[in-house]
Structure formats: structure tokens, C-alpha cells
Design a protein around this motif. Structure first.
Motif, short mmCIF file in Angstrom:
data_model
loop_
_atom_site.label_atom_id
_atom_site.label_comp_id
_atom_site.label_asym_id
_atom_site.label_seq_id
_atom_site.Cartn_x
_atom_site.Cartn_y
_atom_site.Cartn_z
N ASP A 145 0.83 -1.21 0.00
CA ASP A 145 0.00 0.00 0.00
C ASP A 145 0.86 1.26 0.00
O ASP A 145 0.53 2.26 -0.65
N THR A 146 1.98 1.21 0.72
CA THR A 146 2.88 2.36 0.76
C THR A 146 3.46 2.66 -0.62
O THR A 146 3.53 3.81 -1.05
N ILE A 147 3.87 1.61 -1.33
CA ILE A 147 4.39 1.81 -2.68
C ILE A 147 3.31 2.40 -3.58
O ILE A 147 3.56 3.33 -4.36
N ALA A 148 2.09 1.87 -3.47
CA ALA A 148 1.00 2.36 -4.32
C ALA A 148 0.72 3.84 -4.08
O ALA A 148 0.34 4.56 -5.01
N HIS A 149 0.91 4.29 -2.84
CA HIS A 149 0.63 5.70 -2.54
C HIS A 149 1.81 6.61 -2.87
O HIS A 149 1.61 7.76 -3.25
N LEU A 150 3.04 6.11 -2.73
CA LEU A 150 4.20 6.99 -2.88
C LEU A 150 4.73 7.09 -4.30
O LEU A 150 5.54 7.97 -4.59
N CYS A 151 4.34 6.17 -5.18
CA CYS A 151 4.90 6.19 -6.54
C CYS A 151 4.23 7.22 -7.43
O CYS A 151 4.61 7.36 -8.60
N HIS B 23 11.50 -0.84 4.79
CA HIS B 23 12.37 -1.19 3.66
C HIS B 23 11.92 -0.50 2.38
O HIS B 23 12.73 -0.04 1.58
N VAL B 24 10.61 -0.42 2.18
CA VAL B 24 10.07 0.23 0.99
C VAL B 24 10.40 1.71 0.98
O VAL B 24 10.83 2.28 -0.04
N LYS B 25 10.24 2.37 2.13
CA LYS B 25 10.51 3.80 2.21
C LYS B 25 12.00 4.10 2.03
O LYS B 25 12.37 5.16 1.51
N GLU B 26 12.86 3.17 2.45
CA GLU B 26 14.29 3.37 2.22
C GLU B 26 14.60 3.37 0.72
O GLU B 26 15.47 4.12 0.27
N GLY B 27 13.88 2.54 -0.02
CA GLY B 27 14.11 2.50 -1.46
C GLY B 27 13.56 3.71 -2.18
O GLY B 27 14.17 4.24 -3.11
N LEU B 28 12.40 4.20 -1.72
CA LEU B 28 11.80 5.35 -2.38
C LEU B 28 12.34 6.68 -1.88
O LEU B 28 12.36 7.67 -2.60
N GLN B 29 12.78 6.70 -0.62
CA GLN B 29 13.29 7.91 0.03
C GLN B 29 12.20 8.94 0.26
O GLN B 29 12.04 9.49 1.30
N THR C 49 7.93 3.21 -11.64
CA THR C 49 8.56 3.49 -10.35
C THR C 49 8.10 2.50 -9.28
O THR C 49 8.91 2.01 -8.48
N GLY C 50 6.80 2.19 -9.27
CA GLY C 50 6.29 1.26 -8.27
C GLY C 50 6.88 -0.12 -8.39
O GLY C 50 7.31 -0.72 -7.39
N LEU C 51 6.91 -0.68 -9.60
CA LEU C 51 7.44 -2.03 -9.79
C LEU C 51 8.94 -2.10 -9.52
O LEU C 51 9.44 -3.04 -8.91
N ASN C 52 9.67 -1.11 -9.99
CA ASN C 52 11.11 -1.11 -9.77
C ASN C 52 11.44 -0.90 -8.29
O ASN C 52 12.44 -1.43 -7.79
N SER C 53 10.62 -0.13 -7.57
CA SER C 53 10.82 0.03 -6.13
C SER C 53 10.55 -1.28 -5.40
O SER C 53 11.27 -1.63 -4.45
N LEU C 54 9.53 -2.01 -5.84
CA LEU C 54 9.26 -3.33 -5.27
C LEU C 54 10.43 -4.26 -5.49
O LEU C 54 10.88 -4.96 -4.57
N GLN C 55 10.96 -4.28 -6.70
CA GLN C 55 12.10 -5.13 -7.01
C GLN C 55 13.32 -4.75 -6.18
O GLN C 55 14.01 -5.62 -5.63
N SER D 249 8.25 10.70 -1.64
CA SER D 249 7.22 10.53 -2.66
C SER D 249 7.79 10.89 -4.03
O SER D 249 8.50 11.87 -4.19
N HIS D 250 7.45 10.07 -5.00
CA HIS D 250 7.91 10.30 -6.37
C HIS D 250 7.05 11.41 -6.97
O HIS D 250 5.93 11.19 -7.42
N ILE D 251 7.58 12.65 -6.94
CA ILE D 251 6.80 13.81 -7.35
C ILE D 251 6.92 14.02 -8.86
O ILE D 251 8.02 14.12 -9.40
#
Length: 574
Positions: free
Chosen positions: A341-347, A388-394, A353-359, A396-398
Motif C-alpha cells: 500500500d505504501t508503494i501504491a501511494h508513494l509512486c 524497507h520500501v521507504k528506504e528504497g523510495l526515500q 517506479t512502483g514495480l522497480n521500487s518493489l524489485q 514521494s515520487h513527485i
């Protein structure tokens, strides 16, 4: 005689309804030649002719061409690109491998070693090993091949949309796909390619405007002409990032899109009204793709983890497949539903961006487990969490482009929010711009303009505040100057508003532009008289110097034609 004529007519019709394959020189019906060419080029002409054995022999004096070895297939010159010619890999038009036939590309993409192609029986262990060994991003591996796997653009390709019906009937018009990064423009083009490949009605070629040249385009158009003339098969030319071509380069497509030689599909992140030639735009249909919603991103991520055999931990995982057991030395990989859910909201609606962040998040945890020697026969769980997800995204992908449409959209929203005295909205749009990488001096210059245009004489201190903010931003720079801009934005939002000066000056400009005949002369008493001759001519004669009088001076300052003009209340005629 009549029977002989009918026999000749029947023979002529048979000849007219059949053509020779330029590869194997066998005779085929015109309705099946395209499908045969695909198989013949791929398999070296191994497909047999459906015509009568007595009729499909090679013409007199010609022998059927055979392959010298199983590794190379015979090709007619029309279908053979320069990169296949021995010793000519750097030839003109294909020296960088820019022209890419989609049929050849699918030979690699269709292999069973790559997960994500709607294969529910795919071994999870193979999927996991492929995930960490493949040299492609996850977004590319899991690219949908059909509209059933394509999420988030129901307004464009829904059940009863125009494009859906055109795809079903194989009537593909020239298209311009406009949307933000990661919304599915390239994927939609490849879905169209897959659909056309199954029917054999089109040939699909991909070019990227970031690296292709006009010569590459002309080479493709030349091949498309030959394909249409000899095989009656049309060509779809997909141009990624079409806005990278300038207006003169885009003119290359015009006559060939007009006469139907190629069907153009262009993808762009920029507004086509500004970046695509108007003549080309009138020959194409513009499809606007929106940013993916959170729900669409969640569906895409669930499809990814399901395909890769990753277990989802959380209440929302009840509808997924049962947990996957470990195979061999591969550990069990889990991910929390909250992390998805965090990836879905932050990408920010960007599927790539979402799939590569998951990977990236999964790979990082697997690598960490391997470095700690957590392997062997025991079942070890690797759990990917929200941290771990937030570390990868740092962050929100603006979505923001300092030179594109989003730049103008955000500055317009900031200006209008301050004009409406909404300080919270003003701060939000300021943050969107600065966090997206906007130049703070650009924002400061716009604030200076706003201080005079919208605040004006209602608060004369607003202009010095804005100028001071600009100078402070120039001295300090980002990120320290962001609070200075925030202070100025709040001040201007709270300040009283007056556009009297702005409107009055616009009325002056309208008066000057709409004046008929020569403009009025400057009255003599208002003119400067630095020389004796000018004084003799009456310059400055009768001028009353205001400080020399103790009472207000009655004096005309406008030309006689505009003596009673009040620009603050005057309304220009339409």
C-alpha cells in the motif's frame, strides 16, 4: 469455344488469387501469404504450401532457395535489414540498432524463462531466481501483453470505448498517446502490436526519438512501402518520446501518414499542442492517459508479487494464492500488505517506479540475508516491511518537469491560491514546486510580480517584501531559502488585494493600441526646454512648478484629446 474461354478465365482467376513467396518461391493464396511469410522468415521456409502439389513447384528455370545452415534463414532483399548483412553492421540507418522489428523482439520476450506473461503455472523458484538474475527491470519483465492485464486506463481502453472496438476490428488509426511517465503509453503500444501480430495484418516497428535520426525513419518508410506493395501488409511505426523530434523532423511523417503508408503511434509526456507539429496532430487522434490511481497501482503490484511467488502478509492477502513453499535453497520471500500500500501511494501513479521500487526492496533484503549467511535447508523467511520500501523510495515520487506543462500548472495554482488568500493551498503548491526541483529564483520572481499585480496599493509594503525575498534567495540558495519563500507566500496570501493599478495600466495600453490616427502631441508646457531654441518655440512655457505654490495647481497633464480620461474607471470598447 465457350468452354475453353471459361477454362482460361478460371485459370486467370487462379493466378490472380495466388502469389509467390519471395523466400521459398512457393505459391500461396493472397489471403494466407502474410501468415506464411511470418512463419517462413522465422523458420527458414519450412512451411508447406497449401496449394496443389502440382501447382506449387518453382517457376521454370528457377530453383527453390535452401538455407546453407540451420543457424541462418534465407531472406528476400526487401526483408533483410542492413544489420544482418555480413561485414556491414555499422551501415547507415541501422548502425546503432535503432530500427527494431517487433516480431524479432518477441522471439526473446516470449521465452518461458521470463515470468509475468500470465502463466499461472510458472514455477515460483524459477520466478524468484529470474528476478535476481535477469538484467531487465521488473517493469519491463511484467509488461502486459493483453488488455486484460492492462490496469488503470478504462476511459481509453474500456469495454465500450472507441479504441477497444478499433482494436477488435484491426482498424488502427494514427495515435498520439499523451500522459505522464509510467502511465502505460509504451505498454499500450505493445499491446496493439501483439494484437496485430496474432492476426498478421500489420508489421510493428519501434523507434525512439531520443536516439533515432530522420534517416532511420526514411529507412522504415521505405520498407513499409515495399511491404504494402508486395505483401499488402501495413506497417505500424511506434515513436517513443516523439516530442524529442523537432518540427522539421516531424514533417517527415506527414505525407506517409496522410496516404496510409504507415500508421503512426507516438508517445509523449509533453503537451502535444505545443510539442507536436499541428499538421501532424490533425492527422492523428490524441489519447490522454491519466496517472494511475492507487487502486490500479495496487492491482499491478498484487499481480507482480503473485507472479513472482512472493507471499503477502496481511488481512488483504486472503484472496491470493496459498503460500508458496521453498524449493531447494531458495528462501521464502514475504512482503507486508502495508508495504504494498505504501508503494501504491508513494509512486505518484507511476507503474514503472512502483514495480522497480518493489524489485529494489526485495533484492536488498535478499542480498542482506545472503550476506549474513542465512541459507541452507531450513525454511527462512525474508519479510519486506514498510520501512524497507521507504528506504528504497526515500520520498514521494513527485511528478514535476521544470520545462514542461506541470511547471506552468503548479505556478498557476500557486498564483491563484495566493490571489484567493488561501495560505494553506499556497504553501502546498510552493512545496510541490520546490520539492520537485524548481529554481527558487523563478518562484521569487513570480512573487515580485504578484506583489504588484494582485496586492498593489492595498499594501504598498508587499513589493519590498517580495524583492527582499528574491535577494535573500539569491544570497542563500536552496534548501535554506525555502522558508524565506514560504514566509513571503504567506504574507502575500494574507495581504489585502487590489488590482486597480493593474487594470488601469491595461486600460492605458488598450487606449494606445486602439487610437485612430496619429497619437496626440505632448502639450508644450509639459515639454523639456534645455536649449534657447526650444524655449523660443514655446517649450515649457506656462508650466506651473507645483512646490512653488501653497495651494493645489490647476494644470492640464493629458493631451487635449484625453483631457477628462480616467483610466481607473474607463472601459475600452470591444
Amino acid at each position: 469455344m465457350a468452354e475453353e474461354d471459361r477454362s482460361r478465365d478460371h485459370a486467370a482467376d487462379s493466378v490472380a488469387d495466388s502469389v509467390y513467396c519471395p523466400v521459398c518461391l512457393k505459391e500461396f493464396k493472397t489471403s494466407t501469404i502474410n501468415r506464411h511469410l511470418d512463419a517462413c522468415l522465422a523458420g527458414g521456409g519450412a512451411e508447406s504450401s497449401p496449394m496443389d502439389p502440382a501447382d506449387h513447384s518453382a517457376p521454370p528455370g528457377k530453383k527453390a532457395r535452401t538455407s546453407a545452415s540451420s543457424s541462418s534463414s534465407p531472406m528476400f532483399a526487401m526483408f533483410q535489414s542492413n544489420k544482418h548483412k555480413p561485414g556491414n553492421q555499422a551501415s547507415k540507418g541501422t548502425k546503432r540498432g535503432l530500427v527494431e522489428d517487433f516480431d524479432q523482439e518477441n522471439k526473446v520476450d516470449d521465452t518461458s524463462e521470463i515470468p509475468g506473461q500470465s502463466d499461472s503455472n510458472l514455477c515460483p523458484d524459477l520466478a524468484r531466481r529470474t528476478l535476481f538474475s535477469i538484467d531487465k527491470p521488473l517493469a519491463e519483465i511484467l509488461r502486459p501483453k493483453s488488455l486484460e492485464e492492462y490496469f488503470g486506463q478504462n476511459k481509453v481502453v474500456g469495454e465500450h470505448t472507441l479504441l477497444r472496438s478499433l482494436l477488435d476490428t484491426q482498424e488502427i488509426p494514427s495515435l498520439i498517446l499523451w500522459g505522464p511517465p509510467g502511465c502505460g503509453k509504451t505498454t499500450l503500444a505493445h499491446i496493439i502490436a501483439c494484437s496485430c501480430k496474432k492476426k498478421g495484418t500489420f508489421r510493428f516497428i519501434t523507434l525512439s526519438a531520443t536516439s533515432a535520426s530522420v534517416n532511420d525513419v526514411r529507412e522504415v518508410i521505405k520498407q513499409a512501402n515495399n511491404e504494402l506493395r508486395l505483401c499488402k501488409r501495413r506497417t505500424i511505426l511506434f515513436i517513443d518520446e516523439i516530442h524529442r523530434f523537432n518540427k522539421s523532423q516531424q514533417d517527415t511523417f506527414l505525407p506517409h501518414v496522410e496516404n496510409g503508408t504507415v500508421t503512426l503511434i507516438g508517445a509523449t509526456t509533453e503537451n502535444p499542442s505545443f510539442q507536436v507539429n499541428a499538421a501532424l496532430l490533425s492527422r492523428c487522434r490524441v489519447l490522454v492517459l491519466e496517472r494511475l490511481s492507487v487502486e490500479a497501482m495496487s492491482s499491478i503490484l498484487l499481480r507482480a508479487v503473485d507472479t513472482l511467488g512472493v507471499r503477502v502478509l496481511g488481512p488483504s492477502s486472503d484472496g491470493l494464492k496459498p503460500p508458496v513453499e521453498t524449493v531447494g535453497q531458495q528462501p521464502v520471500i514475504c512482503i507486508e500488505q502495508h508495504a504494498l500500500d505504501t508503494i501504491a501511494h508513494l509512486c505518484d501513479g507511476d507503474a514503472r517506479t512502483g514495480l522497480n521500487s518493489l524489485q529494489l526492496s526485495i533484492q536488498a533484503q535478499v542480498s542482506l540475508a545472503q550476506s549474513k549467511a542465512l541459507q541452507g535447508g531450513s525454511n527462512v523467511e525474508i519479510v519486506v516491511t514498510e520501512v524497507h520500501v521507504k528506504e528504497g523510495l526515500q520520498r514521494s515520487h513527485i511528478l514535476y518537469d521544470k520545462a514542461g506543462e506541470e511547471h506552468y500548472n503548479c505556478i498557476s495554482a500557486l498564483h491563484k491560491s495566493m490571489r484567493g488568500s488561501h495560505q494553506n493551498a499556497s504553501l502546498y503548491w510552493l512545496g510541490r514546486m520546490l520539492e520537485g526541483g524548481e529554481d527558487p529564483l523563478y518562484v521569487a520572481r513570480r512573487l515580485v510580480r504578484f506583489a504588484s499585480e494582485d496586492v498593489g496599493m492595498a499594501d504598498p509594503l508587499a513589493l519590498p517584501q517580495a524583492v527582499s525575498a528574491f535577494q535573500a534567495c539569491h544570497f542563500i540558495g536552496m534548501p535554506e531559502c525555502e522558508v524565506i519563500l514560504a514566509q513571503c507566500v504567506v504574507y502575500l496570501a494574507q495581504a489585502p488585494k487590489s488590482v486597480d493599478v493593474y487594470k488601469a495600466y491595461n486600460n492605458v495600453k488598450a487606449c494606445l493600441r486602439n487610437h485612430k490616427g496619429p497619437l496626440p502631441l505632448v502639450p508644450l508646457h509639459l515639454r523639456n526646454a534645455p536649449t534657447k531654441l526650444m524655449k523660443q518655440l514655446g517649450y515649457a512655457k506656462g508650466y506651473k512648478y507645483n512646490p512653488a505654490f501653497s495651494e493645489p495647481v490647476e494644470q492640464d497633464y493629458l493631451p487635449q484629446e484625453l483631457k477628462d480620461m480616467d483610466f481607473f474607471s474607463w472601459t475600452p470598447s470591444k
